[in-house]
Design an enzyme around this catalytic site. Sequence first.
Site, PDB file in Angstrom:
ATOM      1  N   SER A 259       0.836  -1.186   0.000  1.00 34.05           N
ATOM      2  CA  SER A 259       0.000   0.000   0.000  1.00 34.05           C
ATOM      3  C   SER A 259       0.885   1.255   0.000  1.00 34.05           C
ATOM      4  O   SER A 259       1.766   1.401  -0.841  1.00 34.05           O
ATOM      5  CB  SER A 259      -0.960  -0.051   1.199  1.00 34.05           C
ATOM      6  N   ASP A 351      -8.324  -4.889  -6.298  1.00 36.01           N
ATOM      7  CA  ASP A 351      -7.945  -3.815  -5.372  1.00 36.01           C
ATOM      8  C   ASP A 351      -8.774  -2.572  -5.688  1.00 36.01           C
ATOM      9  O   ASP A 351      -8.728  -2.049  -6.800  1.00 36.01           O
ATOM     10  CB  ASP A 351      -6.452  -3.517  -5.540  1.00 36.01           C
ATOM     11  N   HIS A 385      -6.960  -5.415  -1.598  1.00 38.75           N
ATOM     12  CA  HIS A 385      -5.822  -4.524  -1.385  1.00 38.75           C
ATOM     13  C   HIS A 385      -4.805  -5.085  -0.397  1.00 38.75           C
ATOM     14  O   HIS A 385      -3.605  -5.094  -0.669  1.00 38.75           O
ATOM     15  CB  HIS A 385      -6.332  -3.174  -0.882  1.00 38.75           C
TER      16      HIS A 385
END
Length: 446
Positions: A259, A351, A385
């Site tokens: 991330s 995602d 994600h």
Amino acid sequence: MGVERVVPPATTTPGDPVQPPQLVQREMAATLSLEPAGRSCWDEPLSIAVRGLAPEQPVTLRAALRDERGALFRAHARYRADAHGQLDLARAPALGGSFAGLEPMGLLWAMEPERPLWRLLKRDVRTPFVVELEVLDGHEPDGGRLLARAVHERHFMAPGVRRVPVREGRVRATLFLPPEPGPFPGIVDLFGLGGGLLEYRASLLAGKGFAVLALAYYNYDDLPKGMETMRMEYFEEAVNYLLSHPEVKSPGVGVLGISKGGELALAMASFLKGIKAAVIINGSVAAVGNTIYYKDETIPPVSLLRNRVRMTKDGLQDVVDALQSPLVEQKSFIPVERSDSTFLLLVGQDDHNWKSEFYANEISKRLQAHGKEKPQIICYPEAGHYIEPPYFPLCKAGMHLLVGANITFGGEPKPHAMAQVDAWQQLQTFFHKHLGGEERTIPAKL
């Protein structure tokens, strides 16, 4: 049912008449068997079996754990014993519940929080998660009679792994070292927007033969409380600390980021020397939410286009289209073409935090356009994600600090769980190949 002859404790005195033995009905005891027994590392597969059931008896298995803040996570599945009264989750398909089909580790990866939008995190790796497993009669998850129960500890530090808090110059981190003497391949480990210091991925990787520096970069100790600016000199200091450590192999180290941590790992590999290998998990190719500084250079953040935020049917925000493309705002593009690192890009194709697959492809295009090695890209369909170490439950939605609202992170539980098992092995293989060291494989399974 088995019939046993039970002699009650002697309560008579000499000379009293002898009482005949009593016949009582006693159920055959079911046993819940776990392998490894008692404890295991979180990323290790766990074999679960039940013995002593009636032939083809319907049962429900339940699993539960509480995180360090008291939040409860649970899963359950319905099964049927075989003709011998045995049940092995590696051979018997679940007939429904939190998951269905042949899923030996489903009772862990399918756990859901009792508290909505709560992500399972391990905050103190020195203590285990305690998983309670129960076998209930019948197919009612909350109504059946308890037949067997077991408690299992899932640890985050393999026996002998060393945990060393680091306060060196400005660096605030924790170094994890394998049990035996080094030197080991070194990795800097970065998490995302929550700030603070998360150690669970680093501690698990240390059990696989790596020296891993879990690095905080804001909202921890005396580091800045906010993330308005990211100065690469701080990360450079961390890389140099790791490179100079006597138990870390030279001449270079790796960097692992997810991330926001993936975005920063990409910037580190682009600006800094000494990084031989980089694994980016659902990272951005552009600066997001803050300016990146290195010496006299600046990378400004891409624009957030709030008019592109959509609402889901569950009342969550979907922000996947909300960031301006770095192809439009070129100044925000991290100069990956400067990097001499080898890259592995791990992508969840569902995602919804941002366009991870698009970013990975743009990284690849730019590297190749400048004569650099094509990165390895692995895409996982229906993965979201937060691609974590194996068996962490899917975090499908939650609070996004930049957006200031609950957003959907995407993903479906089963394919996301499969992605985590594969990604974990892929990144270890990649780092061993490019940083040196002896690969250690524990056969992972779902």
